[in-house]
Design a protein around this motif. Structure first.
Motif, mmCIF file in Angstrom:
data_model
loop_
_atom_site.group_PDB
_atom_site.id
_atom_site.type_symbol
_atom_site.label_atom_id
_atom_site.label_comp_id
_atom_site.label_asym_id
_atom_site.label_seq_id
_atom_site.Cartn_x
_atom_site.Cartn_y
_atom_site.Cartn_z
ATOM 1 N N VAL A 1 6.586 53.978 -47.574
ATOM 2 C CA VAL A 1 7.692 52.990 -47.015
ATOM 3 C C VAL A 1 8.785 53.386 -46.500
ATOM 4 O O VAL A 1 9.327 54.759 -46.778
ATOM 5 N N LEU A 2 9.175 52.732 -45.379
ATOM 6 C CA LEU A 2 10.241 52.963 -44.732
ATOM 7 C C LEU A 2 11.141 51.705 -44.410
ATOM 8 O O LEU A 2 10.417 50.803 -44.172
ATOM 9 N N VAL A 3 12.398 51.598 -44.943
ATOM 10 C CA VAL A 3 13.194 50.591 -44.783
ATOM 11 C C VAL A 3 14.129 50.779 -43.624
ATOM 12 O O VAL A 3 14.912 51.757 -43.634
ATOM 13 N N PHE A 4 14.132 49.816 -42.554
ATOM 14 C CA PHE A 4 14.914 49.991 -41.603
ATOM 15 C C PHE A 4 16.141 48.779 -41.732
ATOM 16 O O PHE A 4 15.560 47.643 -41.643
ATOM 17 N N ASP A 5 17.266 49.099 -41.824
ATOM 18 C CA ASP A 5 18.159 48.013 -42.008
ATOM 19 C C ASP A 5 18.726 47.584 -40.552
ATOM 20 O O ASP A 5 19.200 48.154 -39.895
ATOM 21 N N LEU A 6 18.504 46.324 -40.441
ATOM 22 C CA LEU A 6 18.833 45.514 -38.885
ATOM 23 C C LEU A 6 19.954 44.507 -39.298
ATOM 24 O O LEU A 6 20.265 43.667 -38.458
ATOM 25 N N ASN A 7 20.346 44.481 -40.387
ATOM 26 C CA ASN A 7 21.606 43.570 -40.821
ATOM 27 C C ASN A 7 22.896 44.416 -40.820
ATOM 28 O O ASN A 7 23.315 45.303 -41.461
ATOM 29 N N PRO A 8 23.851 43.946 -39.756
ATOM 30 C CA PRO A 8 25.192 44.411 -39.598
ATOM 31 C C PRO A 8 26.054 44.484 -40.932
ATOM 32 O O PRO A 8 27.046 45.494 -40.832
ATOM 33 N N ASN A 9 25.860 43.726 -41.938
ATOM 34 C CA ASN A 9 26.487 44.008 -43.073
ATOM 35 C C ASN A 9 26.273 45.197 -43.753
ATOM 36 O O ASN A 9 27.060 45.642 -44.773
ATOM 37 N N ASN A 10 25.292 46.261 -43.420
ATOM 38 C CA ASN A 10 25.200 47.418 -43.833
ATOM 39 C C ASN A 10 25.085 47.560 -45.528
ATOM 40 O O ASN A 10 25.708 48.540 -45.964
ATOM 41 N N LEU A 11 24.595 46.686 -46.202
ATOM 42 C CA LEU A 11 24.600 46.665 -47.708
ATOM 43 C C LEU A 11 23.292 47.595 -48.071
ATOM 44 O O LEU A 11 23.497 47.871 -49.212
ATOM 45 N N LEU A 12 22.228 47.424 -47.614
ATOM 46 C CA LEU A 12 20.792 47.879 -47.773
ATOM 47 C C LEU A 12 21.332 49.386 -48.505
ATOM 48 O O LEU A 12 20.861 50.020 -49.538
ATOM 49 N N ARG A 13 22.071 50.295 -47.754
ATOM 50 C CA ARG A 13 22.133 51.606 -48.144
ATOM 51 C C ARG A 13 22.799 51.901 -49.380
ATOM 52 O O ARG A 13 22.382 53.067 -50.150
ATOM 53 N N LEU A 14 23.608 51.014 -50.135
ATOM 54 C CA LEU A 14 24.371 51.048 -51.170
ATOM 55 C C LEU A 14 23.274 50.924 -52.312
ATOM 56 O O LEU A 14 23.574 51.586 -53.501
ATOM 57 N N HIS A 15 22.227 50.217 -52.210
ATOM 58 C CA HIS A 15 20.823 50.255 -53.209
ATOM 59 C C HIS A 15 20.446 51.588 -53.260
ATOM 60 O O HIS A 15 19.761 51.856 -54.231
ATOM 61 N N PHE A 16 20.631 52.387 -52.515
ATOM 62 C CA PHE A 16 19.993 53.758 -52.432
ATOM 63 C C PHE A 16 20.947 54.944 -52.295
ATOM 64 O O PHE A 16 20.515 56.101 -51.813
ATOM 65 N N ASN A 17 22.161 54.798 -52.891
ATOM 66 C CA ASN A 17 22.915 55.607 -53.391
ATOM 67 C C ASN A 17 23.692 56.578 -52.307
ATOM 68 O O ASN A 17 23.999 57.562 -52.536
ATOM 69 N N MET A 18 23.929 55.786 -51.215
ATOM 70 C CA MET A 18 24.494 56.331 -50.288
ATOM 71 C C MET A 18 26.107 55.926 -50.459
ATOM 72 O O MET A 18 26.388 55.074 -51.053
ATOM 73 N N ASP A 19 26.756 56.863 -50.284
ATOM 74 C CA ASP A 19 28.281 56.807 -50.340
ATOM 75 C C ASP A 19 28.863 55.810 -49.610
ATOM 76 O O ASP A 19 28.816 55.522 -48.436
ATOM 77 N N TRP A 20 29.586 54.998 -50.267
ATOM 78 C CA TRP A 20 30.431 53.833 -49.397
ATOM 79 C C TRP A 20 31.120 54.290 -48.487
ATOM 80 O O TRP A 20 31.106 53.382 -47.345
ATOM 81 N N GLN A 21 31.812 55.158 -48.440
ATOM 82 C CA GLN A 21 32.712 55.898 -47.132
ATOM 83 C C GLN A 21 31.591 56.266 -45.950
ATOM 84 O O GLN A 21 32.623 56.628 -44.903
ATOM 85 N N ASN A 22 30.410 56.453 -46.289
ATOM 86 C CA ASN A 22 29.585 57.174 -45.233
ATOM 87 C C ASN A 22 29.186 56.002 -44.252
ATOM 88 O O ASN A 22 28.483 55.262 -44.493
ATOM 89 N N SER A 23 29.775 56.141 -43.028
ATOM 90 C CA SER A 23 29.646 55.224 -42.247
ATOM 91 C C SER A 23 28.169 55.278 -41.167
ATOM 92 O O SER A 23 27.880 54.426 -40.270
#
Lengths: 254, 60
Positions: free
Chosen positions: A33-55
């Protein structure tokens, strides 16, 4: 490559949540699986433990003239491409200067993914240049909505004037799934029946019920199968993943 | 005449209606009742084409 596009009927219905949890469930079922986030709200990453401040994200990389695919992240076996945190001005610049009619097509080709890989495109609810490309390139469009009267109104409006309805090819590969169905709500159950009567076989036979564990999983920066593996939500996401696997198997049969 | 659970479908079969039509008819009745119960739902649905028309036009 199995390209699955996930789009909410409106913002906040759970498109990114479904994308993330479905991706994790497909991985659990031994799928690539590869997930490609095309949504500018940029929320998907937070489900995958990415730091909130990491832009960091592919869109931000483009605007900074960096390699867009350098934004790849990997967490617990899930590969994903975050959108990136863009200001309003940077987002406008992205649209005007960096996106053309074939941008996404070029991006997906350059990824050179194997035919058995699932590519999940998480898109926003509006119709813009990027979303049009994602819809056109996908094999399956999963449209997420809540069993509410507001969503009924949006659905009827979209049936009468929507971009997808007017395109037979998009319409044929477009299916609907109910999210956040509240088990003890009389209105939710009755609206589900109304939607079923309206959408017929376009409505998937699986409903995702409102489940506190889904919200809690997000608050823990993860997906529900990791946070609450015995929850009802996990069983529902597993059923959804298996349904999609069998749909694609049928589609790919010669 | 009293019919048992499956006898209704048998009756439908005998007059040439497929077995699950009974369930479909009951479901449609329920949907109409629901639509009348919630005024906004009824108003929205009244502007909508029937599912059959949608299906004939290639889906949603």
């Amino acid at each position: 490559m199995r390209v699955l596009c996930v789009q909410g009927l409106q913002a906040g219905v759970g498109g990114s949540t479904i994308s993330a949890n479905l991706a994790r469930m497909l991985l659990e079922l031994n799928q690539k699986v590869l997930v490609f986030d095309l949504n500018p709200n940029n929320l998907l990453r937070l489900h995958f433990n990415m730091d909130w401040q990491n832009s960091v994200g592919w869109a931000l990389n483009l605007t900074q003239k960096k390699l867009w695919c350098a934004a790849f992240e990997c967490e617990h076996g899930i590969s994903f491409l975050p959108f990136g945190q863009l200001t309003y001005q940077t987002h406008q610049r992205l649209i005007v200067e960096y996106l053309d009619d074939n941008k996404l097509h070029y991006q997906l080709n350059s990824l050179d993914l194997s035919p058995e890989t699932w590519l999940i495109l998480n898109i926003s609810s509006d119709i813009n240049l990027l979303n049009k490309q994602a819809l056109a390139l996908s094999n399956f469009i999963l449209r997420v909505f809540e069993p509410s009267v507001a969503n009924l109104s949006l659905l009827i409006n979209s049936m009468q004037s929507n971009y997808i309805v007017n395109d037979a090819e998009l319409s044929n590969k477009s299916f609907f799934v109910i999210n956040k169905l509240i088990p003890h709500s009389e209105l939710d159950h009755e609206m589900t029946l109304v939607f079923k009567n309206l959408l017929l076989n376009k409505l998937l036979p699986i409903n995702i019920h409102f489940d506190e564990s889904i919200k809690e999983a997000f608050a823990h920066k993860t997906t529900v199968n990791i946070h609450a593996p015995t929850s009802t939500a996990v069983r529902e996401f597993r059923t959804l993943a298996i349904w999609l696997m069998s749909y694609f198997n049928r589609l790919e049969q010669p | 005449m009293k019919y048992e659970k499956n006898d209704v479908n048998e009756l439908y079969k005998s007059i040439g209606i497929k077995a699950n039509s009974y369930i479909e008819i009951k479901e449609n009745e329920a949907v109409i009742k629901i639509q009348r119960k919630w005024p906004l739902v009824e108003q929205i649905i009244s502007f909508c084409k029937t599912p059959l028309e949608n299906r004939q036009q290639g889906g949603i």
